[in-house]
Design a protein around this motif. Structure first.
Motif, mmCIF file in Angstrom:
data_model
loop_
_atom_site.group_PDB
_atom_site.id
_atom_site.type_symbol
_atom_site.label_atom_id
_atom_site.label_comp_id
_atom_site.label_asym_id
_atom_site.label_seq_id
_atom_site.Cartn_x
_atom_site.Cartn_y
_atom_site.Cartn_z
ATOM 1 N N HIS A 140 -4.141 -4.874 4.871
ATOM 2 C CA HIS A 140 -4.312 -5.987 5.369
ATOM 3 C C HIS A 140 -3.825 -7.319 4.992
ATOM 4 O O HIS A 140 -3.683 -7.284 3.861
ATOM 5 C CB HIS A 140 -5.948 -6.030 5.490
ATOM 6 N N ASN A 184 -7.577 3.986 2.433
ATOM 7 C CA ASN A 184 -6.760 4.814 3.273
ATOM 8 C C ASN A 184 -5.647 5.404 2.383
ATOM 9 O O ASN A 184 -4.690 5.132 1.904
ATOM 10 C CB ASN A 184 -6.042 3.678 3.970
ATOM 11 N N PRO A 204 0.076 5.181 0.397
ATOM 12 C CA PRO A 204 -0.928 5.945 0.910
ATOM 13 C C PRO A 204 -1.280 7.273 0.193
ATOM 14 O O PRO A 204 -2.191 8.071 0.855
ATOM 15 C CB PRO A 204 -0.902 5.866 2.188
ATOM 16 N N TYR A 226 2.961 5.047 10.979
ATOM 17 C CA TYR A 226 3.666 3.714 10.216
ATOM 18 C C TYR A 226 5.220 4.270 9.973
ATOM 19 O O TYR A 226 5.884 3.358 10.347
ATOM 20 C CB TYR A 226 3.108 3.503 8.732
ATOM 21 N N TRP A 232 -3.765 -6.517 10.022
ATOM 22 C CA TRP A 232 -4.122 -5.324 9.674
ATOM 23 C C TRP A 232 -2.829 -4.055 10.194
ATOM 24 O O TRP A 232 -2.275 -4.567 11.543
ATOM 25 C CB TRP A 232 -5.478 -4.635 10.011
ATOM 26 N N LYS A 233 -2.467 -3.495 9.422
ATOM 27 C CA LYS A 233 -1.205 -2.506 9.775
ATOM 28 C C LYS A 233 -1.690 -1.028 10.160
ATOM 29 O O LYS A 233 -2.575 -0.795 9.953
ATOM 30 C CB LYS A 233 -0.259 -2.584 8.706
ATOM 31 N N THR A 234 -0.912 -0.507 11.050
ATOM 32 C CA THR A 234 -1.102 0.895 11.522
ATOM 33 C C THR A 234 -1.213 1.815 10.243
ATOM 34 O O THR A 234 -0.784 1.850 9.145
ATOM 35 C CB THR A 234 0.289 1.501 12.087
ATOM 36 N N ARG A 235 -2.513 2.355 10.546
ATOM 37 C CA ARG A 235 -3.212 3.162 9.355
ATOM 38 C C ARG A 235 -2.632 4.352 8.735
ATOM 39 O O ARG A 235 -2.441 4.928 7.669
ATOM 40 C CB ARG A 235 -4.463 3.423 9.706
ATOM 41 N N LEU A 236 -2.259 5.352 9.861
ATOM 42 C CA LEU A 236 -1.742 6.699 9.400
ATOM 43 C C LEU A 236 -0.152 6.589 8.922
ATOM 44 O O LEU A 236 0.696 6.124 9.699
ATOM 45 C CB LEU A 236 -1.861 7.886 10.753
ATOM 46 N N HIS A 258 0.704 -1.294 -0.002
ATOM 47 C CA HIS A 258 -0.054 -0.051 -0.185
ATOM 48 C C HIS A 258 0.874 1.348 0.073
ATOM 49 O O HIS A 258 1.720 1.454 0.904
ATOM 50 C CB HIS A 258 -1.109 0.046 1.190
ATOM 51 N N ALA A 267 1.189 1.256 5.175
ATOM 52 C CA ALA A 267 0.047 1.884 6.005
ATOM 53 C C ALA A 267 -1.328 1.445 5.751
ATOM 54 O O ALA A 267 -1.893 1.615 4.733
ATOM 55 C CB ALA A 267 0.180 3.423 5.770
ATOM 56 N N GLY A 268 -2.080 0.638 6.910
ATOM 57 C CA GLY A 268 -3.493 0.449 6.951
ATOM 58 C C GLY A 268 -3.664 -1.017 5.840
ATOM 59 O O GLY A 268 -4.689 -1.286 5.608
#
Length: 404
Positions: free
Chosen positions: A293, A51, A39, A315, A307-311, A37, A290-291
């Motif tokens: 899955h 995201n 972002p 991250y 799932w990974k840290t979103r922001l 990802h 970031a974010g």
């Protein structure tokens, strides 16, 4: 500075590897994919619930590649000895990253996980980020498939959707992709747009077909929570118009050699998206970024979703964990999870795949299958799990039968 995986905290989800009733070992592990990802976007679209975040003038390319590789290092113990069948760069807009950055990432990934000889590597791109030299460089890295976010070719519709490109740039993007050496590419196209007529929608579809992509993702605009459109909804076509667009569009695609193989996916023969097919057949995938899955099967029958840290700022923060959480998929959720994916395929899947992917006997579905068949939602074919035409239209109703 390169971030070593061992310097980052690792968080295990609350479900973790908790004990429950014994699971049947899996006779084989599913094919393995990697989702990466990126972002950042030039601008956040008002309909987008992915995201994605508006990019600053200078992207932290090197720091983010360092983090992606360190993130992957933490997932490696779960996939030792396996090979990657597909890679997908999603976003955001991955084509904002330079070829040098993506090349360093791909080399790092291949040093860690063996690539299948025929690996499919897809990069999402938007027409507003197309540069001939840049995309030729992407192709030279081994990226062999593009997914281009067109959405519409009409200026008024593009403006309403908040897109940064115009219709002419959308047309040129397909030609530039081919010139860069991509003989396999997807065009993303929406219908049911604000104030869109059937003629408008079919005009977009005809233009897309004229560009001869190998694959078309053609799907209806939906209003999703936490988007601008959700809070300030535009005027969308009435249901009767949406139905007419869907029927006429599917006929047009079929007449031009694009077979529907999933709810919103159409492909020329042999050009189905292998990465997405792996999702829909309940395959395995690592998710980094970031974010992102992930879903990984283990020989003892456990299936873990992560799932990974979103922001992005979190991250990239060495004090924070890459992984935000994980869940051991309970046995009683397996049928729904499997069929939520598999029944999106117009031809469904071999019934025996259910046991190979979940470790559960297909006989455990017998009662729910019978109910769905009696309602005309599932085909009465003991060898396959496949929705009827009615079941495809009412997929949520069909899936309710398999909630245990």
């Amino acid at each position: 500075m390169t971030q070593d995986a061992t310097t980052r905290p690792l968080i295990l989800g609350a479900a973790g590897f908790s004990s429950e009733q014994p699971r049947a070992p899996l006779a084989e592990l599913a094919p393995l994919s990697l989702y990466i990802h990126i972002p950042w976007c030039v601008r956040k679209c008002p309909y987008c619930d992915f995201n994605s975040h508006t990019a600053s003038p200078v992207l932290p390319e090197q720091e983010y590649i360092d983090a992606l590789l360190a993130d992957l290092d933490q997932d490696l113990p779960h996939v030792y000895g396996r090979e990657l069948s597909t890679i997908f760069f999603g976003g955001g807009t991955p084509s904002l990253f330079s070829a040098n950055a993506l090349g360093r990432l791909l080399r790092g990934v291949e040093q860690r996980i063996r690539f299948a000889p025929d690996i499919e590597i897809t990069l999402e791109a938007n027409p507003g980020t197309f540069e001939q030299e840049k995309f030729s460089a992407y192709r030279s890295l081994g990226i062999n498939r593009l997914s281009i976010g067109i959405q519409s070719f009409q200026e008024a519709k593009l403006k309403a959707l908040g897109r940064i490109h115009n219709g002419d740039e959308a047309v040129r993007a397909a030609g530039m992709a081919r010139q860069a050496g991509f003989d396999n590419f997807n065009l993303d196209l929406m219908h049911g747009l604000p104030d869109q007529s059937q003629d408008d929608a079919l005009s977009d579809l005809r233009q897309a077909i004229a560009l001869a992509p190998t694959h078309l993702s053609w799907y209806q605009l939906t209003l999703e929570p936490n988007t601008v459109f959700w809070n300030q909804p535009p005027v969308l076509p009435e249901d009767d118009i949406l139905w007419d667009i869907q029927e006429a569009g599917q006929t047009l695609l079929r007449e031009n050699g694009y077979a529907q193989y999933e709810v919103s996916a159409y492909a020329q023969p042999g050009r189905e998206a292998r990465h997405n097919l792996n999702y829909w057949s309940f395959g395995d995938f690592i998710g980094i970024g970031a974010g992102a899955h992930g879903k990984l099967s283990h020989p003892d029958g456990r299936i873990i979703r992560t799932w990974k840290t979103r922001l992005p700022k979190d991250y990239l923060n060495p004090a924070k964990a890459f992984q935000a959480g994980e869940k051991l998929l309970p046995l009683d959720e397996m049928p729904f999870e499997f069929l939520m994916n598999a029944l999106r395929l117009t031809k469904g899947v071999d019934a025996a795949l259910f046991q190979r992917r979940t470790g559960l006997s297909v006989d455990s579905l017998a009662s729910a299958r019978l109910e769905a068949e009696q309602r005309g939602l599932l085909e009465t074919d003991s060898s396959r799990l496949v929705a009827t035409a009615r079941g495809q239209l009412f997929l949520n109703d069909l899936l309710q039968h398999f909630l245990l």
